[in-house]
Design a protein around this motif. Structure first.
Motif, PDB file in Angstrom:
ATOM      1  N   ARG A  97       0.842  -1.178   0.000  1.00 52.08           N
ATOM      2  CA  ARG A  97       0.000   0.000   0.000  1.00 52.08           C
ATOM      3  C   ARG A  97       0.886   1.239   0.000  1.00 52.08           C
ATOM      4  O   ARG A  97       1.624   1.466   0.954  1.00 52.08           O
ATOM      5  N   ARG A 124      -4.158   1.211   9.847  1.00 54.00           N
ATOM      6  CA  ARG A 124      -5.133   0.613   8.928  1.00 54.00           C
ATOM      7  C   ARG A 124      -4.430  -0.174   7.827  1.00 54.00           C
ATOM      8  O   ARG A 124      -4.845  -1.289   7.470  1.00 54.00           O
ATOM      9  N   HIS A 125      -3.351   0.386   7.275  1.00 59.04           N
ATOM     10  CA  HIS A 125      -2.602  -0.319   6.222  1.00 59.04           C
ATOM     11  C   HIS A 125      -2.024  -1.635   6.736  1.00 59.04           C
ATOM     12  O   HIS A 125      -2.044  -2.651   6.022  1.00 59.04           O
ATOM     13  N   ARG A 179      -3.090  -3.488   9.340  1.00 66.74           N
ATOM     14  CA  ARG A 179      -4.187  -4.434   9.573  1.00 66.74           C
ATOM     15  C   ARG A 179      -4.715  -5.008   8.263  1.00 66.74           C
ATOM     16  O   ARG A 179      -4.904  -6.218   8.127  1.00 66.74           O
ATOM     17  N   ASP A 180      -4.962  -4.132   7.295  1.00 64.22           N
ATOM     18  CA  ASP A 180      -5.509  -4.595   6.013  1.00 64.22           C
ATOM     19  C   ASP A 180      -4.530  -5.515   5.304  1.00 64.22           C
ATOM     20  O   ASP A 180      -4.928  -6.501   4.666  1.00 64.22           O
ATOM     21  N   THR A 199      -4.677  -8.962   6.908  1.00 61.56           N
ATOM     22  CA  THR A 199      -5.900  -9.658   6.481  1.00 61.56           C
ATOM     23  C   THR A 199      -5.777 -10.157   5.047  1.00 61.56           C
ATOM     24  O   THR A 199      -6.160 -11.293   4.726  1.00 61.56           O
ATOM     25  N   GLU A 200      -5.209  -9.315   4.178  1.00 64.33           N
ATOM     26  CA  GLU A 200      -5.113  -9.661   2.761  1.00 64.33           C
ATOM     27  C   GLU A 200      -4.187 -10.851   2.529  1.00 64.33           C
ATOM     28  O   GLU A 200      -4.522 -11.770   1.765  1.00 64.33           O
ATOM     29  N   SER A 255      -8.126  -5.894  16.553  1.00 64.76           N
ATOM     30  CA  SER A 255      -7.472  -6.782  15.606  1.00 64.76           C
ATOM     31  C   SER A 255      -8.238  -8.095  15.480  1.00 64.76           C
ATOM     32  O   SER A 255      -8.851  -8.574  16.436  1.00 64.76           O
TER      33      SER A 255
END
Length: 429
Positions: free
Chosen positions: A112, A126-127, A129-130, A133-134, A187
């Motif tokens: 990102r 946020r980056h 965490r995302d 997840t990704e 989280s």
């Protein structure tokens, strides 16, 4: 029961498991016969440990080799799928997240980009965490299977008992940011999955010492050039590496103002952000609206035309001056720590080093004391621009090995007595 050395039987077993795992990891596949002299353990201890590790699914057979007149010897290796780690590189131009198996084969990646000068805490959290997840979803790995999440960030890391890792990133405007707590709040990861947060230069150093140009050296300094500048020192007194704020060493009294606010820091002359600003100030044609990586590539192409045409004299002069500043900065590392090796990494360091390394070596030797300068080698890192991400993933892996290949057990939350609560509040930042 503890022996005279103070080590319990459990400690000895854990140490034996660690020795076998590490030897198989770095030098495997190996047979049980080879593991004895490689680890210093008796054949009986090797057999017992190997049996445990196979039962735990951490070690598997990997073929066989002929022996002298006897039965073929079974080769053993660390089982790649027996554990998974996530490594995150929180850089100053992007957040890169990678998911790795136990042998550090990358299974999934997420990137990102960061907008210039946009290093807000909420956005970074946020980056991260995302990204986690990704990559888990992309590889189909359940969060419970993670050994941990390693994160490399700019700045000084302070580990506290109450808030976890705090990040003091003066150059990016972070003042005691409780990054670990912010990542844990909300989280999706289980509470038993640990976070390992450290300076990005140290994670780079960890990767280069395990798998890159530092392997086998007793002492080394791994320097990182990106938007800013950092370094990791590895020595017998700091075997796991220690981040040093080399970029804020003063190279010019009353010099350029650094992002940290001080005057004359090395970062104010050698970091990618400052380097491009110096080119602009001298009248260079910095591409409008380009990110740092694109702009630096344009500067290097101008100074060192790939087609052999005329060089941009402004870009070339700024880069030649930068090589001298970097060489002078390296000479301080040579004089202070007398390392066997210095390795230059980071996305900007690798690009600059491809053109400036001979000049940097020459200047480092001219500014350093002769004896330590003759004994040190200065080279580029071998692991490329992803080394910080790989090094971040090594942080939970190294801890896993240190525990003998056993996952961390969650600490039960017991009700705190009044005196413990009062003490915690007094020492908390």
């Amino acid at each position: 029961m503890a022996g005279r050395s103070g080590r319990t039987v459990r400690d000895l077993r854990r140490g034996n498991r660690t020795a076998v795992l590490r030897r198989l990891y770095f030098d495997g596949p190996l047979s049980r016969f080879e593991l004895g002299p490689a680890t210093g353990l008796s054949s009986g201890s090797v057999s017992n440990v190997v049996a445990e590790l196979i039962a735990d699914g951490l070690v598997e057979e990997a073929g066989s080799v002929d022996s002298d007149g006897g039965r073929p010897r079974i080769l053993l290796r660390v089982a790649p799928g027996s554990g998974h780690m996530i490594g995150v590189d929180v850089g100053e131009t992007r957040v890169r997240t990678g998911l790795f198996d136990l042998t550090l084969t990358e299974l999934a990646r997420a990137e990102r980009p960061l907008a210039p000068q946009r290093y807000d805490v909420e956005g970074i959290v946020r980056h991260v965490r995302d990204g986690i997840t990704e990559v888990l979803a992309g590889a189909g790995i359940a969060p419970e299977r993670l050994l941990g999440v390693g994160i490399g960030v700019p700045g000084i890391i302070e580990h506290t008992p109450r808030l976890g890792a705090l990040v003091h990133g003066q150059t990016i405007g972070w003042d005691a940011v409780p990054l670990e707590q912010l990542l844990r709040d909300g989280s999706e990861l289980p509470g038993a999955v640990p976070y390992f947060i450290d300076n990005g230069a140290r994670t780079l150093g960890q990767a280069e010492m395990w798998f890159g140009g530092g392997r086998g050296a007793r002492s080394a300094v791994v320097v990182l050039f990106g938007s800013g500048v950092g370094a990791c020192l590895v020595a017998p007194e700091a075997e796991d590496g220690r981040a040093v704020e080399w970029g804020h060493l003063t190279v010019r009294v009353r010099g350029r103002r650094c992002r940290c606010g001080a005057l004359g820091c090395l970062e104010a002359y050698a970091g990618a952000e400052a380097l491009l600003e110096r080119w602009r100030e001298e009248g260079g044609s910095v591409p409008e609206g380009a990110d740092e990586e694109t702009a630096l590539a344009a500067m290097l192409a101008g100074a060192f035309p790939p087609d052999g045409g005329a060089a941009d004299p402004v870009a070339l002069a700024v880069l030649e001056e930068t090589a001298e500043y970097v060489g002078a900065g390296l000479s301080d590392l040579i004089n202070l720590f007398q390392p066997e090796r210095i390795l230059i990494g980071g996305w900007a360091g690798l690009r600059l080093g491809a053109h400036l390394l001979p000049a940097v070596r020459r200047h480092a030797a001219s500014y350093a004391l002769r004896h330590p300068a003759r004994k040190v080698t200065v080279d580029l890192g071998r692991l490329g621009p992803d080394a910080v991400t790989v090094g971040a993933a090594i942080l939970p892996l190294a801890e896993f090995f240190a525990r003998g290949g056993r996952r961390a057990e969650p600490v039960p939350e017991a009700p705190s007595t009044a005196w413990r609560t009062a003490l915690a509040e007094r020492v908390a930042p």
